[in-house]
Design a protein around this motif. Sequence first.
Motif, short mmCIF file in Angstrom:
data_model
loop_
_atom_site.label_atom_id
_atom_site.label_comp_id
_atom_site.label_asym_id
_atom_site.label_seq_id
_atom_site.Cartn_x
_atom_site.Cartn_y
_atom_site.Cartn_z
N LEU A 107 25.99 67.34 13.16
CA LEU A 107 25.70 65.90 13.28
C LEU A 107 24.49 65.60 12.42
CD1 LEU A 107 25.98 65.11 17.08
CD2 LEU A 107 27.42 64.26 15.22
N SER A 108 24.61 64.63 11.51
CA SER A 108 23.43 64.37 10.68
C SER A 108 22.48 63.42 11.42
CB SER A 108 23.83 63.77 9.33
OG SER A 108 24.49 62.55 9.54
N ASN A 109 21.27 63.89 11.62
CA ASN A 109 20.27 63.07 12.31
C ASN A 109 19.70 62.04 11.36
OD1 ASN A 109 20.39 64.41 14.72
ND2 ASN A 109 18.84 65.92 14.13
N GLY A 110 19.55 60.83 11.82
CA GLY A 110 18.86 59.82 11.01
C GLY A 110 17.37 60.16 10.98
N ASN A 111 16.66 59.70 9.99
CA ASN A 111 15.20 59.86 10.03
C ASN A 111 14.53 58.56 9.60
OD1 ASN A 111 16.34 60.46 7.58
ND2 ASN A 111 14.66 61.72 6.89
N LEU A 112 13.26 58.49 9.85
CA LEU A 112 12.55 57.24 9.57
C LEU A 112 12.36 57.03 8.07
CD1 LEU A 112 9.79 57.29 12.31
CD2 LEU A 112 11.87 55.93 12.26
N HIS A 113 12.45 55.78 7.68
CA HIS A 113 12.19 55.41 6.28
C HIS A 113 10.70 55.68 6.00
CE1 HIS A 113 11.67 52.83 2.79
NE2 HIS A 113 12.97 52.93 2.62
N PRO A 114 10.35 56.15 4.79
CA PRO A 114 8.94 56.45 4.51
C PRO A 114 8.01 55.25 4.74
CG PRO A 114 10.28 56.59 2.51
CD PRO A 114 11.22 56.51 3.66
N SER A 115 8.51 54.03 4.50
CA SER A 115 7.65 52.86 4.76
C SER A 115 7.38 52.73 6.26
CB SER A 115 8.31 51.55 4.30
OG SER A 115 8.62 51.61 2.96
N THR A 116 8.42 52.96 7.08
CA THR A 116 8.24 52.87 8.53
C THR A 116 7.27 53.95 9.01
OG1 THR A 116 10.55 52.20 8.62
CG2 THR A 116 9.50 52.75 10.72
N THR A 281 -4.10 73.40 -8.42
CA THR A 281 -2.71 73.26 -8.91
C THR A 281 -2.66 72.66 -10.31
OG1 THR A 281 -2.54 71.04 -7.99
CG2 THR A 281 -1.84 72.86 -6.56
N GLY A 282 -3.77 72.05 -10.75
CA GLY A 282 -3.77 71.38 -12.05
C GLY A 282 -2.98 70.09 -12.04
N LYS A 283 -2.62 69.60 -10.83
CA LYS A 283 -1.80 68.39 -10.75
C LYS A 283 -2.53 67.27 -10.05
CE LYS A 283 2.81 70.32 -10.70
NZ LYS A 283 3.93 70.66 -9.86
N ARG A 284 -2.08 66.02 -10.31
CA ARG A 284 -2.59 64.86 -9.56
C ARG A 284 -1.67 64.60 -8.38
NH1 ARG A 284 -5.95 61.62 -12.79
NH2 ARG A 284 -5.91 62.10 -15.00
N PRO A 285 -2.19 63.97 -7.31
CA PRO A 285 -1.30 63.60 -6.19
C PRO A 285 -0.12 62.76 -6.68
CG PRO A 285 -3.58 63.29 -5.54
CD PRO A 285 -3.59 63.68 -7.01
N ILE A 286 -0.39 61.75 -7.55
CA ILE A 286 0.69 61.02 -8.20
C ILE A 286 0.55 61.27 -9.69
CG2 ILE A 286 1.88 58.85 -8.51
CD1 ILE A 286 0.58 57.67 -6.26
N ASP A 287 1.68 61.45 -10.33
CA ASP A 287 1.66 61.91 -11.71
C ASP A 287 1.35 60.78 -12.70
OD1 ASP A 287 1.90 63.69 -13.72
OD2 ASP A 287 4.08 63.57 -13.84
N TYR A 288 0.36 59.95 -12.42
CA TYR A 288 -0.04 58.94 -13.39
C TYR A 288 -1.29 59.41 -14.09
CZ TYR A 288 2.79 55.74 -10.67
OH TYR A 288 3.81 55.14 -10.01
N LYS A 332 0.13 59.39 -0.42
CA LYS A 332 0.15 60.42 0.63
C LYS A 332 1.26 61.44 0.36
CE LYS A 332 -0.12 61.70 5.20
NZ LYS A 332 -0.83 61.60 6.39
N TYR A 333 2.45 60.96 -0.05
CA TYR A 333 3.58 61.88 -0.21
C TYR A 333 3.84 62.27 -1.67
CZ TYR A 333 4.54 60.17 4.52
OH TYR A 333 4.44 59.84 5.83
N GLY A 334 3.02 61.76 -2.61
CA GLY A 334 3.22 62.11 -4.02
C GLY A 334 4.48 61.50 -4.61
N ILE A 335 4.73 60.20 -4.33
CA ILE A 335 5.92 59.52 -4.86
C ILE A 335 5.51 58.76 -6.12
CG2 ILE A 335 7.68 57.76 -4.36
CD1 ILE A 335 7.07 58.40 -1.33
N ASP A 336 6.24 59.01 -7.20
CA ASP A 336 5.85 58.47 -8.51
C ASP A 336 6.29 57.04 -8.76
OD1 ASP A 336 4.42 60.48 -9.47
OD2 ASP A 336 6.06 61.48 -10.51
N ASP A 337 7.34 56.61 -8.06
CA ASP A 337 7.93 55.33 -8.41
C ASP A 337 8.23 54.52 -7.16
OD1 ASP A 337 9.48 53.21 -9.37
OD2 ASP A 337 10.17 54.43 -11.06
#
Length: 352
Positions: A107-116, A281-288, A332-337
Motif C-alpha cells: 500500500l503506498s502511503n501518502g506523505n506531506l507536501h514539502p510546503s505543508t 563537502t565543497g557544496k552550497r545548501p542550494i546550488d546557486y 532547508k532541503y536543498g531544492i534548486d528550483d
Amino acid sequence: MDKNINLETIDEVRAEALRELQDISSLSKLDEWRVSYLGRNGSLTNILRKLGSVPLENRRQIGATANQAKLLLEEKLDHHRNLLANAKTSSESEDDVLDVTLPGWPLSNGNLHPSTKMLREITKAFSSMGFQVQEGPEIEWDRYNFDLLNIPSDHPARDMWDTLWLDYTDKHGNTPMLLRTHTSPMQARIMENAKPPIRVLVPGKCYRYEATDSTHEWQFFQVEGLAIGEGITFAELKGTLYEFVRCIFGDERKIRFRCDFFPFVEPGVDMSISNFVDPETGKRPIDYNQDWIEILGAGMVHPNVLKNIGYDPDVYSGFAFGMGVERIAMLKYGIDDIRLFYSNDLRFLEQF
Ligand code: FA5
C-alpha cells in the motif's frame, strides 16, 4: 408448388441442426451454426422465405411446422450459448486460483507536501514563542491588501506586488477584489478585531502576476507575523527572528539583515540566510552562485497603519514580518528550483 418444401424437409433440417449442435463446444462454432440454419441464407430461413409458393391447402400446416422449428432452434441456440459461456467462466476461475502465499501489493502511503511540512515546522517554532495561528481569505479587498497598509492606489509600491485582479465590485461600490499578493492584509484584519497585546502568525497562499523562475512562483505560501503591544522594539523583532532561524536551521546558519522598504513598516528590513560553500563537502545548501538567499521582509509597524486601524501610535508599537515558505524549504532541503513544488512530479514529492 415448390417440391423441396414439405413436412419431411423441415423435420430433416431440424434433426440435422440438433445433431450438429450437440458437438459444438465453442462460441465461434456456435455462431457458424446459427448462420447456417437461422442466418439470412440459412436452411430454415430459406424454407420460411419460400412458403409463399406452397399450395394454399398445405401452406398453413407447413408454415406452422417451419415456425415451430425456428422457435425451437432459437431456444436451443440461447441455451447452448449460456452453457458455453458458463463453462468458460468456470474454467477461467480454475486457472485463476488464489495463491494466498504470494506477497501482497504494497500500500503506498501518502506523505506531506514539502510546503505543508515546512509550514508546520514554522508554526511550531513560533507557537513555542507564544504566537497564535490565524488564517485569512485568499480573495481580498483592495482596501486590506493595499490601502490600510499605507499603499494608496497611486503609490509606486503597488508595482512591487503585481496583482491578479478579480472583475468584481460589490453593490455598495466597494473597491475591486484581488488574489492577495501577500499575507500582510491580515495585519489590518487582526488589528481591527483584537486588542493589544497581539502575537499572531498567519500562514497562507499568495498570488502574484509575475514570470516564474527558479526562485519565483506565481503562487506561493507566506507566513505573516504580527506583534503589537506597549513598548515593543526592533530588538524584539530581531530576537524573535534569530530564534526562529535557530529552530529551523540549527546554530550553523548565518543571518543577514539589510535595510529594505515596505510602505507599512518603518524601519523596514529584509532577512537572508547564508548559502555558503560547506568546507567539508565543497557544496552550497542550494546550488546557486549566491552566498545569501532572502527569505523574508520585516519591520516596525508604520504609525500610519496603526492610525488607519484606530490605534494610538504614541501608546502602541509593534513589529511584523512576512516570509516565503517555499524559499525556506528550498534552503532547508536543498531544492534548486521553486517550480518543483507545484509541478506534481511524484519523484520529487516522494522524497519528503
Ligand atoms: C512582502 O510580501 C511583505 N508583505 C513582507 C513584509 C511583511 C514586510 C511584514 C514587512 C512587514 P516580499 O514581496 O519581499 O514582501 O515577500 C516576502 C517573502 O516572500 C520574500 O522574502 C520571499 O521569501 C517570498 N516571496 C516573494 N515573492 C515570491 C515569489 N514570487 N515566489 C516565491 N516566494 C516569494
